[in-house]
Design a protein around this motif. Structure first.
Motif, PDB file in Angstrom:
ATOM      1  N   THR A   1       0.812  -1.172   0.195  1.00 12.24           N
ATOM      2  CA  THR A   1       0.011   0.066  -0.186  1.00 12.24           C
ATOM      3  C   THR A   1       0.811   1.222  -0.046  1.00 12.24           C
ATOM      4  O   THR A   1       0.364   2.375  -0.491  1.00 12.24           O
ATOM      5  CB  THR A   1      -0.897   0.085   1.161  1.00 12.24           C
ATOM      6  OG1 THR A   1      -0.087  -0.073   2.394  1.00 12.24           O
ATOM      7  CG2 THR A   1      -1.987  -1.060   1.221  1.00 12.24           C
ATOM      8  N   ASP A   2       2.052   1.165   0.500  1.00 14.42           N
ATOM      9  CA  ASP A   2       2.948   2.419   0.426  1.00 14.42           C
ATOM     10  C   ASP A   2       3.885   2.755  -0.731  1.00 14.42           C
ATOM     11  O   ASP A   2       4.576   3.383  -0.837  1.00 14.42           O
ATOM     12  CB  ASP A   2       3.840   2.461   1.791  1.00 14.42           C
ATOM     13  CG  ASP A   2       4.625   1.227   2.029  1.00 14.42           C
ATOM     14  OD1 ASP A   2       4.618   0.285   1.119  1.00 14.42           O
ATOM     15  OD2 ASP A   2       5.811   1.333   2.889  1.00 14.42           O
ATOM     16  N   ALA A   3       3.393   1.781  -1.376  1.00 18.82           N
ATOM     17  CA  ALA A   3       4.485   1.548  -2.796  1.00 18.82           C
ATOM     18  C   ALA A   3       4.428   3.046  -3.586  1.00 18.82           C
ATOM     19  O   ALA A   3       5.392   3.505  -4.472  1.00 18.82           O
ATOM     20  CB  ALA A   3       4.307   0.287  -3.698  1.00 18.82           C
TER      21      ALA A   3
ATOM     22  N   ALA B   1      20.036  -3.090  -5.237  1.00 14.73           N
ATOM     23  CA  ALA B   1      19.162  -4.536  -4.590  1.00 14.73           C
ATOM     24  C   ALA B   1      18.296  -3.644  -3.399  1.00 14.73           C
ATOM     25  O   ALA B   1      17.362  -4.375  -3.034  1.00 14.73           O
ATOM     26  CB  ALA B   1      20.356  -5.358  -3.785  1.00 14.73           C
ATOM     27  N   ASP B   2      18.540  -2.552  -2.834  1.00 18.84           N
ATOM     28  CA  ASP B   2      17.649  -2.148  -1.871  1.00 18.84           C
ATOM     29  C   ASP B   2      16.307  -1.285  -2.581  1.00 18.84           C
ATOM     30  O   ASP B   2      15.303  -1.600  -2.193  1.00 18.84           O
ATOM     31  CB  ASP B   2      18.076  -0.894  -1.137  1.00 18.84           C
ATOM     32  CG  ASP B   2      19.150  -1.514  -0.256  1.00 18.84           C
ATOM     33  OD1 ASP B   2      19.346  -2.556  -0.007  1.00 18.84           O
ATOM     34  OD2 ASP B   2      20.224  -0.657   0.142  1.00 18.84           O
ATOM     35  N   SER B   3      16.662  -0.845  -3.925  1.00 20.62           N
ATOM     36  CA  SER B   3      15.382  -0.138  -4.353  1.00 20.62           C
ATOM     37  C   SER B   3      14.668  -1.184  -5.567  1.00 20.62           C
ATOM     38  O   SER B   3      13.563  -0.738  -5.796  1.00 20.62           O
ATOM     39  CB  SER B   3      16.131   1.072  -5.234  1.00 20.62           C
ATOM     40  OG  SER B   3      17.006   0.646  -6.219  1.00 20.62           O
ATOM     41  N   TRP B   4      15.365  -2.209  -5.777  1.00 18.23           N
ATOM     42  CA  TRP B   4      14.692  -3.030  -6.970  1.00 18.23           C
ATOM     43  C   TRP B   4      13.156  -3.266  -6.872  1.00 18.23           C
ATOM     44  O   TRP B   4      12.630  -3.017  -7.796  1.00 18.23           O
ATOM     45  CB  TRP B   4      15.781  -4.227  -7.129  1.00 18.23           C
ATOM     46  CG  TRP B   4      15.170  -5.166  -8.012  1.00 18.23           C
ATOM     47  CD1 TRP B   4      14.599  -6.437  -7.996  1.00 18.23           C
ATOM     48  CD2 TRP B   4      15.322  -5.202  -9.563  1.00 18.23           C
ATOM     49  NE1 TRP B   4      14.165  -7.080  -8.861  1.00 18.23           N
ATOM     50  CE2 TRP B   4      14.632  -6.415  -9.934  1.00 18.23           C
ATOM     51  CE3 TRP B   4      15.781  -4.304 -10.317  1.00 18.23           C
ATOM     52  CZ2 TRP B   4      14.700  -6.509 -11.308  1.00 18.23           C
ATOM     53  CZ3 TRP B   4      15.811  -4.599 -11.676  1.00 18.23           C
ATOM     54  CH2 TRP B   4      15.143  -5.587 -12.146  1.00 18.23           C
ATOM     55  N   ALA B   5      13.048  -3.872  -5.671  1.00 15.56           N
ATOM     56  CA  ALA B   5      11.587  -4.098  -5.540  1.00 15.56           C
ATOM     57  C   ALA B   5      10.501  -3.156  -5.914  1.00 15.56           C
ATOM     58  O   ALA B   5       9.409  -3.445  -6.302  1.00 15.56           O
ATOM     59  CB  ALA B   5      11.196  -4.798  -4.285  1.00 15.56           C
ATOM     60  N   SER B   6      10.821  -1.851  -5.497  1.00 17.41           N
ATOM     61  CA  SER B   6       9.876  -0.701  -5.893  1.00 17.41           C
ATOM     62  C   SER B   6       9.875  -0.085  -7.322  1.00 17.41           C
ATOM     63  O   SER B   6       8.916   0.598  -7.654  1.00 17.41           O
ATOM     64  CB  SER B   6      10.093   0.296  -4.910  1.00 17.41           C
ATOM     65  OG  SER B   6      11.450   0.743  -5.040  1.00 17.41           O
ATOM     66  N   THR B   7      10.634  -0.842  -8.281  1.00 21.25           N
ATOM     67  CA  THR B   7      11.013  -0.098  -9.528  1.00 21.25           C
ATOM     68  C   THR B   7       9.891  -0.985 -10.392  1.00 21.25           C
ATOM     69  O   THR B   7       9.532  -1.988 -10.194  1.00 21.25           O
ATOM     70  CB  THR B   7      12.486  -0.363  -9.969  1.00 21.25           C
ATOM     71  OG1 THR B   7      12.755  -1.809 -10.161  1.00 21.25           O
ATOM     72  CG2 THR B   7      13.421  -0.075  -9.080  1.00 21.25           C
ATOM     73  N   ARG B   8       9.646  -0.606 -11.419  1.00 17.30           N
ATOM     74  CA  ARG B   8       8.848  -1.064 -12.590  1.00 17.30           C
ATOM     75  C   ARG B   8       9.214  -2.323 -13.214  1.00 17.30           C
ATOM     76  O   ARG B   8       8.745  -3.021 -13.948  1.00 17.30           O
ATOM     77  CB  ARG B   8       8.424  -0.028 -13.682  1.00 17.30           C
ATOM     78  CG  ARG B   8       9.454   0.402 -14.575  1.00 17.30           C
ATOM     79  CD  ARG B   8       8.726   1.427 -15.666  1.00 17.30           C
ATOM     80  NE  ARG B   8       9.964   1.673 -16.485  1.00 17.30           N
ATOM     81  CZ  ARG B   8      10.008   1.020 -17.789  1.00 17.30           C
ATOM     82  NH1 ARG B   8       9.135   0.299 -18.149  1.00 17.30           N
ATOM     83  NH2 ARG B   8      10.829   1.600 -18.559  1.00 17.30           N
ATOM     84  N   TYR B   9      10.784  -2.472 -13.200  1.00 14.22           N
ATOM     85  CA  TYR B   9      11.332  -3.492 -13.853  1.00 14.22           C
ATOM     86  C   TYR B   9      11.345  -4.867 -12.867  1.00 14.22           C
ATOM     87  O   TYR B   9      11.642  -5.892 -13.381  1.00 14.22           O
ATOM     88  CB  TYR B   9      12.857  -3.189 -13.874  1.00 14.22           C
ATOM     89  CG  TYR B   9      13.114  -1.993 -14.615  1.00 14.22           C
ATOM     90  CD1 TYR B   9      13.177  -1.960 -15.871  1.00 14.22           C
ATOM     91  CD2 TYR B   9      13.382  -0.612 -13.870  1.00 14.22           C
ATOM     92  CE1 TYR B   9      13.396  -0.638 -16.727  1.00 14.22           C
ATOM     93  CE2 TYR B   9      13.645   0.545 -14.654  1.00 14.22           C
ATOM     94  CZ  TYR B   9      13.496   0.362 -16.050  1.00 14.22           C
ATOM     95  OH  TYR B   9      13.784   1.747 -17.032  1.00 14.22           O
TER      96      TYR B   9
END
Length: 293
Positions: free
Chosen positions: A45-47, A181-189
């Motif tokens: 929900t906070d993405a 590695a830290d930001s990957w999950a929140s990117t469109r990729y």
């Protein structure tokens, strides 16, 4: 058409219950609607920060006729709309106090909405220089001859390599994004599956990604070859491989966007069997400058 014919919701499941069948009836033209609904549905929900995405459905006689999504901090995406539908949506969003930074859709729809938004709010639209064409795959025709090497689907063990290539792609298209590695999950990729073309000695030379299967359709989204390796057939080979992977994953339709400023890639995709579906446009909005008296 009344502005209140538009039903707005922050509940993506409610949106899909109302509009899912309509969106899946023409998945190619609704690719961005389906993609973003799925991303919002599956992400935390906070993405999207403090603001919540908003979805809307135009309903008549209990049937969905058109849809939109609004992503923070004000990016509007539209299904195909008539000028009348575009005006009613602009009136509804303006009355509710929504602010918009941009609108993206098929060219005629985006233009109709940009003009309507200017009438209702005074915001000045500016057409982005980047012009896109949406293609849908007909009969896949792999290039002949293929360059030496092979295609390889990348897995979780290849994450570091995937992040590197996505970072190179983002830089090439001028996208400002942190990919590590830290930001990957929140990117469109992060929600894509990647195919790599590598030379016989295992050197990676080109990459292509595809989004998850949604509504029977898969979007090929990113095709990238480093500048010094272009013109050697690697992009055609990897695009054919990822298109084949999409079909093997159960896609009835496979679509992709291409920059019309790049005639080489547009010609390549058509040789592979992709056929034009619609031209795409993005307008950015800025407030009107008050007249000095």
């Amino acid at each position: 058409m009344r502005p209140d014919d538009w039903h707005l919701t922050e509940d993506v499941d409610n949106f899909l219950a109302r509009a899912g069948d309509f969106l899946r009836s023409r998945p190619g033209l609704h690719v961005m609607q389906l993609t973003w609904a799925e991303r919002v549905r599956t992400r935390t929900t906070d993405a999207f920060g403090a603001e919540t995405p908003v979805f809307g459905v135009l309903e008549r006689a209990g049937e969905a006729r058109a849809t939109f999504y609004r992503l923070p901090p004000g990016a509007l995406g539209l299904s195909p709309l008539t000028p009348e539908q575009a005006d009613s949506l602009a009136a509804r969003l303006a009355a509710l106090g929504h602010s918009l930074r941009s609108v993206s859709a098929g060219h005629s729809t985006a233009t109709a909405f940009a003009e309507a938004w200017q009438r209702h709010t005074g915001a000045m639209p500016k057409l982005r220089d980047t012009r896109l064409r949406l293609y849908r795959l007909g009969t896949l025709t792999p290039p002949e001859p293929l360059p030496s090497g092979r295609g390889r689907v990348l897995g979780e063990q290849d994450l570091e390599q995937v992040m590197f290539w996505c970072g190179e792609f983002a830089k090439a298209v001028g996208e400002v994004v942190s990919i590590d590695a830290d930001s990957w999950a929140s990117t469109r990729y992060a929600d894509k599956r990647y195919t790599l073309w590598e030379t016989p000695d295992g050197t990676p030379v080109s990459i292509a990604g595809m989004n998850p299967l949604i509504g029977g359709q898969i979007q090929v989204d990113i095709v990238y070859t480093p500048a010094h390796l272009r013109g050697l057939g690697y992009a055609g080979a990897v695009t054919a491989e990822v298109s084949r992977a999409a079909l093997a994953a159960g896609a009835r339709d496979v679509v992709l966007f291409a920059d019309l400023a790049n005639p080489t890639s547009n010609a390549l995709y058509q040789r592979l069997g992709y056929r034009p579906l619609t031209d795409w446009a993005v307008y950015d909005f800025s407030r009107a400058v008050p007249e000095v008296r």
